[in-house]
Scaffold this active site. Structure first.
Site, PDB file in Angstrom:
ATOM      1  N   ASN A 172     -15.993  11.782  58.712  1.00  0.00           N
ATOM      2  CA  ASN A 172     -16.937  11.134  59.617  1.00  0.00           C
ATOM      3  C   ASN A 172     -17.161   9.710  59.134  1.00  0.00           C
ATOM      4  O   ASN A 172     -17.998   9.446  58.274  1.00  0.00           O
ATOM      5  CB  ASN A 172     -18.246  11.924  59.672  1.00  0.00           C
ATOM      6  CG  ASN A 172     -18.075  13.263  60.331  1.00  0.00           C
ATOM      7  OD1 ASN A 172     -18.006  13.359  61.548  1.00  0.00           O
ATOM      8  ND2 ASN A 172     -17.973  14.317  59.516  1.00  0.00           N
ATOM      9  N   GLU A 173     -16.389   8.809  59.693  1.00  0.00           N
ATOM     10  CA  GLU A 173     -16.362   7.425  59.248  1.00  0.00           C
ATOM     11  C   GLU A 173     -17.550   6.647  59.808  1.00  0.00           C
ATOM     12  O   GLU A 173     -18.286   7.147  60.676  1.00  0.00           O
ATOM     13  CB  GLU A 173     -15.049   6.773  59.691  1.00  0.00           C
ATOM     14  CG  GLU A 173     -13.791   7.462  59.176  1.00  0.00           C
ATOM     15  CD  GLU A 173     -13.517   7.200  57.703  1.00  0.00           C
ATOM     16  OE1 GLU A 173     -14.449   6.792  56.981  1.00  0.00           O
ATOM     17  OE2 GLU A 173     -12.367   7.393  57.271  1.00  0.00           O
ATOM     18  N   PRO A 174     -17.785   5.410  59.314  1.00  0.00           N
ATOM     19  CA  PRO A 174     -18.850   4.581  59.877  1.00  0.00           C
ATOM     20  C   PRO A 174     -18.780   4.544  61.400  1.00  0.00           C
ATOM     21  O   PRO A 174     -17.712   4.353  61.986  1.00  0.00           O
ATOM     22  CB  PRO A 174     -18.572   3.208  59.262  1.00  0.00           C
ATOM     23  CG  PRO A 174     -17.974   3.531  57.933  1.00  0.00           C
ATOM     24  CD  PRO A 174     -17.117   4.746  58.179  1.00  0.00           C
TER      25      PRO A 174
END
Length: 633
Positions: A172-174
């Site tokens: 879950n990236e930025p």
């Protein structure tokens, strides 16, 4: 172990509005990653046994990467030696690359079976890992089915998590939100750079992955977020002390009612209660604590230490420090004198002694302590540089081709009368390189050539310092010999190699990479091998801890500052230049820093000198910093 009990910490959280940053989640700080592994494994075991006693399955959420390997090893040991059964366990892994064949060496399927599932009695039908080998049109349906399977299992009881330097949990990236479920994602640039080592080059890292969503993770009944190493310290501070933001998805864990963070001391080093504890709580003012506070205050107000006045202390909430330590002028003088006496010029360094410089990779010696190495040689010490690993995985294939072309062009000089045989062998090796698939492990003979490239560069570098090939030892430690960046655990054979060298050379001073910031873990593993080899030795050597390419000792931590002149720094840089395979474009430069290694060394050493000057010490051109110990912590 330093701990913050969860109940006590929740009381602290209600007082966390100060801008100095209080922790917004319960945090436990452990001395070592091994202690974290044991504690986390005990938590897993407690859950499994409680669920088994109730006749229910235990549902676990599991991560991959270097962080959980110790936990998995401890769980395997519990199964093997203590009879812990996993027959009532259901697992759901966090993520997988897209695309990714399950048999690939980079696959999280393969990782989980090699590190855990092949060694325990979990039913194979209870193992769930997102698939990375599906056609594009099937990925969304697979993600939805993954969510459905989690629901059918009754939800996740305990979720183990790591954290990426981009602030991701899972992938879950930025930009992720707390509502996200299992889905396809595009990987962040930092994540791909960090993964480059596993794939041998960033260009081979997949651009997408499938991951549990932040919302899926937050639905777990219990969360344990684990981080180790100094390279994780900055993002840990943001995740634990910062405001919730989609730019650091790990901050969403702050709202979970049953989440706890496990950190080793290195990963916790940027937390306010560790770095500047006097900003958030009452401090027991030891000399070391006072020194740390005075140095911080000097930097905060932009004054040299001996120019600080009572108003500076009072305006920054350090009344108690002044009262406890006997007045501003005396305190500042003591701190200044303490620092001044830590400046050690070459004529005060060891002379005529036996010295071993342990270099984890074939370039850490000159990058991290080139000034010290030259001074030790100039002082007439008997210096041996022990290169602990061969560094072969950090050599581009293009460098091998260049050296093979050299062998071909000089065949009649190198092998008179056997030129055709040389050509035949060169062509065979070139064909091996051509047949190599992206992210594939090198053939053994290519690994040997890459190691030899690193070795010859290492010798060329120490020749700049006045040493020669006779002063180099290439230990080629077994833990490194996987052909991969991911290494084996340190074993008895590794420790024996170090111990035998210590017995043979009987050094009175040894230099060891004491930093834990190396993102690939080799420095930490070499440190552990040396530490084990030193255990139980009476009258052991004095240990000088240096740091690698990633960062320097803090001013308040260092025991020795070695000033470097402009000429001495230039000599150090010349030695670093000899590592041509790491020049211009290193294979694994790290995620945050685009500078070359010689630039990092130059800037780190000049920054240290400028920091000392700002505190009121002499204006050196550059300086290296060291910590000295008689027993490695």
């Amino acid at each position: 172990m330093t701990t913050t009990p969860a109940a006590a910490h929740h009381a602290t959280r209600s007082q966390s509005s100060r801008s100095t940053g209080a922790e917004r989640m319960p945090v436990l700080i452990f001395e070592t990653p091994a202690e974290i592994a044991r504690q986390a494994a005990r938590q897993v075991r407690t859950l499994i046994e409680a669920k088994a006693a109730a006749g229910d399955p235990a549902v676990l959420g599991l991560p991959t990467g270097s962080t959980p390997i110790g936990i998995y090893q401890e769980l395997v040991r519990m199964h093997r030696d203590e009879g812990l059964s996993f027959k009532n366990v259901i697992t759901f892994n966090l993520d997988e690359y897209l695309p990714m064949d399950p048999s690939s060496i980079q696959s999280y399927h393969r990782f989980m079976y090699e590190n855990l599932f092949d060694h325990i009695d979990i039913p194979r039908e209870n193992v769930h890992i997102p698939r990375g080998d599906l056609p594009d049109e099937d990925v969304d349906a697979h993600a939805a089915e993954y969510e459905r399977q989690i629901g059918l299992a009754g939800g996740i009881d305990l979720m183990l998590l790591g954290i990426g330097r981009s602030g991701h949990v899972g992938f879950n990236e930025p930009g992720a939100t707390p509502a996200d479920r299992t889905r396809r994602v595009v990987l962040d640039e930092i994540t791909r750079k960090d993964a480059a080592s596993d794939f041998f080059e960033e260009k081979y890292v997949p651009r997408e992955a499938i991951t549990m969503g932040t919302g899926t993770i937050l639905d777990a009944r219990e969360l344990i977020l684990i981080a180790t190493g100094e390279h994780k310290a900055p993002v840990i501070r943001r995740a634990i002390e910062g405001e919730q933001t989609s730019q650091v998805p790990a901050t969403y864990l702050q709202d979970h009612k049953n989440a706890v963070v496990y950190l080793d001391k290195a990963a916790a080093s940027e937390l306010t209660r560790i770095k500047t504890p006097f900003l958030v709580r009452r401090v027991d003012w030891t000399e070391d604590a006072a020194k740390k506070a005075v140095i911080w205050l000097s930097r905060e107000v932009g004054k040299a230490i001996l120019r600080l006045d009572a108003g500076d202390f009072h305006r920054h909430g350090l009344h108690d420090l002044v009262r406890t330590m006997g007045g501003v002028d005396d305190l500042c003088l003591r701190v200044f004198e303490d620092l001044r006496q830590r400046v050690v010029y070459p004529n005060k360094l060891p002379q005529g002694e036996k010295v071993i410089v342990f270099s984890p990779h074939p370039d850490d010696d000159v990058i991290s302590m080139g000034g010290m190495l030259h001074a030790l040689v100039e002082n007439g010490n008997d210096v041996t540089v022990a290169y602990m690993t061969n560094g072969s995985v950090a050599v581009f294939d293009e460098d091998v081709r260049r050296h093979l072309q050299f062998a071909e062009m000089t065949r009649d000089v190198l092998a008179p009368g056997a030129g055709d045989a040389v050509t035949e062998r060169v062509n065979a090796l070139m064909s091996t390189l051509e047949a190599k698939q992206p992210a594939e492990v090198d053939a053994p003979e290519i690994q040997t050539i890459k190691a030899s490239i690193r070795y010859t560069e290492a010798i060329a570098a120490i020749e700049v310092m006045g040493l020669g090939a006779e002063n180099a030892r290439f230990l080629d430690m077994p833990f490194y010999q996987t052909g991969l960046v991911r290494k084996n655990p340190i074993g008895d054979a590794d420790v024996e190699i170090v111990s035998d060298l210590l017995d043979e050379l009987k050094a009175t001073h040894i230099y060891v990479a004491g930093d834990l910031s190396d993102p690939h873990g080799t420095h930490r593993m070499c440190y552990a091998a040396i530490s084990r080899a030193l255990e139980g030795r009476e009258n052991g050597p004095l240990v000088w801890l240096y740091r690698g390419a990633w960062q320097e000792w803090e001013i308040d931590q260092a025991d020795v500052f070695l000033p470097l002149s402009k000429a001495e720094l230039e000599l150090k840089i010349e030695a670093i230049y000899k590592h041509e395979s790491q020049k211009d474009r290193a294979l694994f430069p790290g995620a945050y820093d685009d500078r070359e290694f010689w630039q990092r060394a130059r800037d780190r050493n000049t920054d240290t000198a400028h920091a000392l000057q700002a505190l009121g010490l002499p204006a050196f051109f550059a300086a290296e910093a060291y910590v000295t110990v008689h027993e490695m912590p």
